[in-house]
Design a protein around this motif. Sequence first.
Motif, PDB file in Angstrom:
ATOM      1  N   LYS A  82      -0.037   6.920   1.976  1.00  0.00           N
ATOM      2  CA  LYS A  82      -1.268   7.558   2.455  1.00  0.00           C
ATOM      3  C   LYS A  82      -2.312   6.540   2.912  1.00  0.00           C
ATOM      4  O   LYS A  82      -3.219   6.881   3.638  1.00  0.00           O
ATOM      5  CB  LYS A  82      -1.868   8.453   1.378  1.00  0.00           C
ATOM      6  CG  LYS A  82      -2.410   7.699   0.174  1.00  0.00           C
ATOM      7  CD  LYS A  82      -3.024   8.646  -0.844  1.00  0.00           C
ATOM      8  CE  LYS A  82      -3.555   7.915  -2.038  1.00  0.00           C
ATOM      9  NZ  LYS A  82      -4.819   7.279  -1.860  1.00  0.00           N
ATOM     10  N   ASP A  83      -2.195   5.298   2.494  1.00  0.00           N
ATOM     11  CA  ASP A  83      -3.168   4.266   2.844  1.00  0.00           C
ATOM     12  C   ASP A  83      -2.635   3.254   3.853  1.00  0.00           C
ATOM     13  O   ASP A  83      -3.405   2.644   4.566  1.00  0.00           O
ATOM     14  CB  ASP A  83      -3.608   3.496   1.595  1.00  0.00           C
ATOM     15  CG  ASP A  83      -4.466   4.318   0.676  1.00  0.00           C
ATOM     16  OD1 ASP A  83      -5.130   5.239   1.165  1.00  0.00           O
ATOM     17  OD2 ASP A  83      -4.471   4.038  -0.530  1.00  0.00           O
ATOM     18  N   ARG A  94      -4.655  -1.311   5.740  1.00  0.00           N
ATOM     19  CA  ARG A  94      -5.934  -0.634   5.496  1.00  0.00           C
ATOM     20  C   ARG A  94      -7.056  -1.642   5.643  1.00  0.00           C
ATOM     21  O   ARG A  94      -6.912  -2.806   5.296  1.00  0.00           O
ATOM     22  CB  ARG A  94      -5.950  -0.046   4.087  1.00  0.00           C
ATOM     23  CG  ARG A  94      -7.209   0.740   3.776  1.00  0.00           C
ATOM     24  CD  ARG A  94      -7.135   1.379   2.405  1.00  0.00           C
ATOM     25  NE  ARG A  94      -8.310   2.214   2.162  1.00  0.00           N
ATOM     26  CZ  ARG A  94      -8.480   2.961   1.095  1.00  0.00           C
ATOM     27  NH1 ARG A  94      -7.553   3.013   0.157  1.00  0.00           N
ATOM     28  NH2 ARG A  94      -9.568   3.677   0.951  1.00  0.00           N
ATOM     29  N   ARG A 113      -7.849   3.776   6.798  1.00  0.00           N
ATOM     30  CA  ARG A 113      -6.451   3.830   6.368  1.00  0.00           C
ATOM     31  C   ARG A 113      -5.547   3.836   7.592  1.00  0.00           C
ATOM     32  O   ARG A 113      -5.959   4.273   8.660  1.00  0.00           O
ATOM     33  CB  ARG A 113      -6.182   5.096   5.562  1.00  0.00           C
ATOM     34  CG  ARG A 113      -7.012   5.184   4.314  1.00  0.00           C
ATOM     35  CD  ARG A 113      -6.875   6.527   3.665  1.00  0.00           C
ATOM     36  NE  ARG A 113      -7.813   6.602   2.546  1.00  0.00           N
ATOM     37  CZ  ARG A 113      -7.665   7.385   1.513  1.00  0.00           C
ATOM     38  NH1 ARG A 113      -6.639   8.183   1.432  1.00  0.00           N
ATOM     39  NH2 ARG A 113      -8.547   7.388   0.545  1.00  0.00           N
ATOM     40  N   GLU A 114      -4.330   3.385   7.436  1.00  0.00           N
ATOM     41  CA  GLU A 114      -3.320   3.399   8.499  1.00  0.00           C
ATOM     42  C   GLU A 114      -3.835   2.753   9.787  1.00  0.00           C
ATOM     43  O   GLU A 114      -3.757   3.323  10.872  1.00  0.00           O
ATOM     44  CB  GLU A 114      -2.841   4.823   8.773  1.00  0.00           C
ATOM     45  CG  GLU A 114      -2.184   5.488   7.576  1.00  0.00           C
ATOM     46  CD  GLU A 114      -1.737   6.900   7.856  1.00  0.00           C
ATOM     47  OE1 GLU A 114      -2.513   7.675   8.476  1.00  0.00           O
ATOM     48  OE2 GLU A 114      -0.618   7.229   7.460  1.00  0.00           O
ATOM     49  N   LEU A 169       0.830  -1.208   0.000  1.00  0.00           N
ATOM     50  CA  LEU A 169       0.000   0.000   0.000  1.00  0.00           C
ATOM     51  C   LEU A 169       0.861   1.252   0.000  1.00  0.00           C
ATOM     52  O   LEU A 169       1.899   1.291   0.661  1.00  0.00           O
ATOM     53  CB  LEU A 169      -0.915   0.025   1.227  1.00  0.00           C
ATOM     54  CG  LEU A 169      -1.963  -1.064   1.306  1.00  0.00           C
ATOM     55  CD1 LEU A 169      -2.752  -0.942   2.605  1.00  0.00           C
ATOM     56  CD2 LEU A 169      -2.893  -1.034   0.127  1.00  0.00           C
TER      57      LEU A 169
END
Length: 189
Positions: free
Chosen positions: A144-145, A149, A163-164, A141
């Motif tokens: 930013k993701d 996720r 996300r994260e 990923l």
Amino acid sequence: MLKTSLMKFGIALCLASTLLLPVRGAQLPAGPSSAGSVQVRVAGKEARTFNESDLASLPRSSITAGAHDEKQSLWEGVALVELLRRAGAPLDKQLRGREMTKFVRVTAADGYQVVFSLTELDAAFGDRNVLVVDRQDGHPLPGKDGPLRLVVTGDKRPARWVREVETIDVVDGSTPDRSSSHGDASRGK
């Protein structure tokens, strides 16, 4: 004079490097202890942390889906229910009575949280397909993701596509002052 110029240059260089250190430190990626890992906590059980190698060794699943205005992608990861099972969450035949009031709270690095009832994730009840993914279209990923996720199929809005992902908690949603024997053979225990 040359000595004075060199001293001034040295002092300026030291000051400049000191000022740049916090900026460079802020840009460094998170340490290896948090990269690609998720902690799963179930009340009354020891917390389990699943790192990248743990996730790679668990049964893998994939789904094709898209969120918001993103194109459809192939998402790969581990079923959320599998992580819950390995952390000791009450599933299958254990999921009855008071255990049916439990819910799962997923928390992202920025504090964003979503919930699922434990029953909607269990195959005997809802069997909702929720994956903790680490790959999109065959690649890790993007920043930013990831590194992890949540991908949820069946939701009309992808608001639970977290996300994260950092932590997953199984939370008791029962009211302490209420008791019932409805559907629970262990009344009074």
